[in-house]
Design an enzyme around this catalytic site. Structure first.
Site, PDB file in Angstrom:
ATOM      1  N   LYS A 155     -43.179  11.178  -4.222  1.00  0.00           N
ATOM      2  CA  LYS A 155     -43.802  12.118  -4.131  1.00  0.00           C
ATOM      3  C   LYS A 155     -43.317  12.849  -2.565  1.00  0.00           C
ATOM      4  CE  LYS A 155     -47.886   9.231  -5.355  1.00  0.00           C
ATOM      5  NZ  LYS A 155     -48.511   8.134  -4.879  1.00  0.00           N
ATOM      6  N   ARG A 175     -30.345  -0.985  -1.239  1.00  0.00           N
ATOM      7  CA  ARG A 175     -29.201   0.329  -2.234  1.00  0.00           C
ATOM      8  C   ARG A 175     -29.656   1.346  -2.405  1.00  0.00           C
ATOM      9  NH1 ARG A 175     -26.818  -1.459  -8.204  1.00  0.00           N
ATOM     10  NH2 ARG A 175     -25.309  -3.376  -6.279  1.00  0.00           N
ATOM     11  N   ARG A 184     -26.639  -6.994 -12.493  1.00  0.00           N
ATOM     12  CA  ARG A 184     -26.681  -7.971 -10.945  1.00  0.00           C
ATOM     13  C   ARG A 184     -27.333  -8.261  -9.214  1.00  0.00           C
ATOM     14  NH1 ARG A 184     -23.007  -6.060 -14.979  1.00  0.00           N
ATOM     15  NH2 ARG A 184     -24.414  -4.118 -14.768  1.00  0.00           N
ATOM     16  N   THR A 185     -27.079  -7.051  -8.815  1.00  0.00           N
ATOM     17  CA  THR A 185     -27.334  -7.232  -7.359  1.00  0.00           C
ATOM     18  C   THR A 185     -28.980  -7.375  -6.944  1.00  0.00           C
ATOM     19  OG1 THR A 185     -25.262  -5.332  -7.145  1.00  0.00           O
ATOM     20  CG2 THR A 185     -26.453  -6.257  -5.376  1.00  0.00           C
ATOM     21  N   HIS A 217     -20.291  -2.283  -0.498  1.00  0.00           N
ATOM     22  CA  HIS A 217     -21.013  -3.332  -0.608  1.00  0.00           C
ATOM     23  C   HIS A 217     -20.240  -4.071  -0.118  1.00  0.00           C
ATOM     24  CE1 HIS A 217     -23.428  -4.710  -4.555  1.00  0.00           C
ATOM     25  NE2 HIS A 217     -23.095  -4.203  -5.048  1.00  0.00           N
TER      26      HIS A 217
HETATM   27  N1   CP Z   1     -21.982  -5.336  -9.543  1.00  0.00           N
HETATM   28  C1   CP Z   1     -22.526  -4.240  -8.578  1.00  0.00           C
HETATM   29  O1   CP Z   1     -23.424  -4.023  -7.926  1.00  0.00           O
HETATM   30  O2   CP Z   1     -23.890  -4.493 -10.556  1.00  0.00           O
HETATM   31  P1   CP Z   1     -25.333  -3.937 -10.389  1.00  0.00           P
HETATM   32  O3   CP Z   1     -25.052  -2.662 -10.124  1.00  0.00           O
HETATM   33  O4   CP Z   1     -25.778  -4.489 -11.567  1.00  0.00           O
HETATM   34  O5   CP Z   1     -25.767  -4.421  -9.470  1.00  0.00           O
END
Ligand code: CP
Length: 315
Positions: free
Chosen positions: A82, A104, A54-55, A132
């Site tokens: 590496k 991320r 999603r993100t 998040h």
């Molecule tokens: N909710 C969320 O962060 O989903 P993903 O890990 O799929 O990005």
């Protein structure tokens, strides 16, 4: 602000400004109204050191809808494998002059560290168990659209709170907006000292869900557990999984949320997740694009203003 690293340092008025803009983008996305000029001429780089569906896809779509040049770095095949450090990776990227960097990472604090080493706007797409922020913002927009307000609501956050950056960012945001937050989890998945955040703590779903407006379920973060947190998934579902019987304790018009990815039959029953009268899980995904458009729009305005000021100084 120069970056979006977490909810912790956001003021309630900044949250409202971002949600108002995201609300407009959400309406325009539905109407098919494009905004290709907003990030035109800017380069957005997405660096995901942890998996995402999603993100990552919604940041990519958000950037493209606003006219940015979007590049997804494939971290699985990058030189990180590496042995290149995060900082060296960041410095290498910085030399290519990106404008927006979406990151991320599995380690809490890694995105903050990276933001100190680059000259562009950094957006935290999830760092370890820490924050998040865009997830909490999209959750807030979803709640505001469903309930007509984002204050004085009874909100239950249920499940694996100990390992969840989603829970942490939501507790911070929903607390700042003056909601009543209940955390429901087995003691092994409840972080110690969490009462400092002004929340109520429960280890019984029926008690905790009584008369709530919002039920936010969390995924069991098995990748962050080393065993011993739950007796078995079956037992966990029996005691803490959201099913129709437990959901009946919430208000009649309560909404059901889940950030995804969902483990059906572990933390949530599939029938509840798919119940269009209560579940707003797909709306959360839709609002994710709008919130990320708004976040990048506001950061780009700040970035352009700072660059213009720097140019004035050198003239
Ligand atoms: N909710 C969320 O962060 O989903 P993903 O890990 O799929 O990005």
């Amino acid at each position: 602000a120069a970056h979006l690293l977490g909810i912790e340092h956001l003021h309630p008025t900044e949250i409202t400004t971002l949600l108002d803009l995201a609300d407009t983008y959400a309406n325009d996305n539905r109407a098919g109204i494009a905004h290709k000029d907003v990030l035109a001429g800017l380069t957005q780089v997405n660096m995901f050191f942890e998996n995402s569906t999603r993100t990552q896809s919604s940041f990519e779509l958000a950037g493209k809808r606003l006219g940015a040049d979007v590049m997804n770095m494939s971290m699985a095949t990058s030189s990180v494998k590496k042995g290149e450090t995060l900082i060296d990776t960041a410095l290498t990227l910085n030399a290519m002059h990106p404008d927006l960097l979406v990151v991320r990472h599995g380690s809490s604090g890694a995105v903050d560290l990276l933001a100190q080493k680059v000259n562009c706007a950094v957006l935290n797409a999830g760092d370890g168990r820490h924050e998040h922020p865009t997830q909490a913002l999209l959750d807030a927009l979803t709640i505001r659209r469903a309930k007509g307000r984002l204050h004085r609501l009874n909100i239950a956050i249920c499940g694996d709170i100990a390992h969840s950056r989603v829970a942490r960012s939501n507790i911070l945001l929903l607390g700042k907006m003056e909601n009543r937050i209940r955390l429901i989890a087995p003691p092994t998945l409840m972080p110690s000292g969490v009462q400092e955040f002004g929340v109520e703590v429960y280890d019984d779903m029926r008690e905790g869900l009584k008369d709530v407006d919002v039920v936010m379920m969390l995924r069991l973060q098995k990748e962050r557990m080393d065993g011993g947190f739950i007796p078995s998934e079956r037992e966990y579902f029996h005691r803490f999984g959201l099913d129709a019987e437990k959901f009946a304790y919430a208000k009649e018009d309560a909404i059901v949320m889940h950030p995804g990815p969902m483990n059906r039959g572990v933390e949530i029953d599939g029938t509840i997740a798919d119940d269009i009268n209560h579940s707003v899980i797909q709306t959360q995904v839709e609002m994710g694009v709008a919130v990320r458009m708004a976040a990048m729009d506001l950061l780009a305005r700040n970035l352009r203003a700072r660059r213009a000021a720097e140019q004035q100084d050198t003239m």
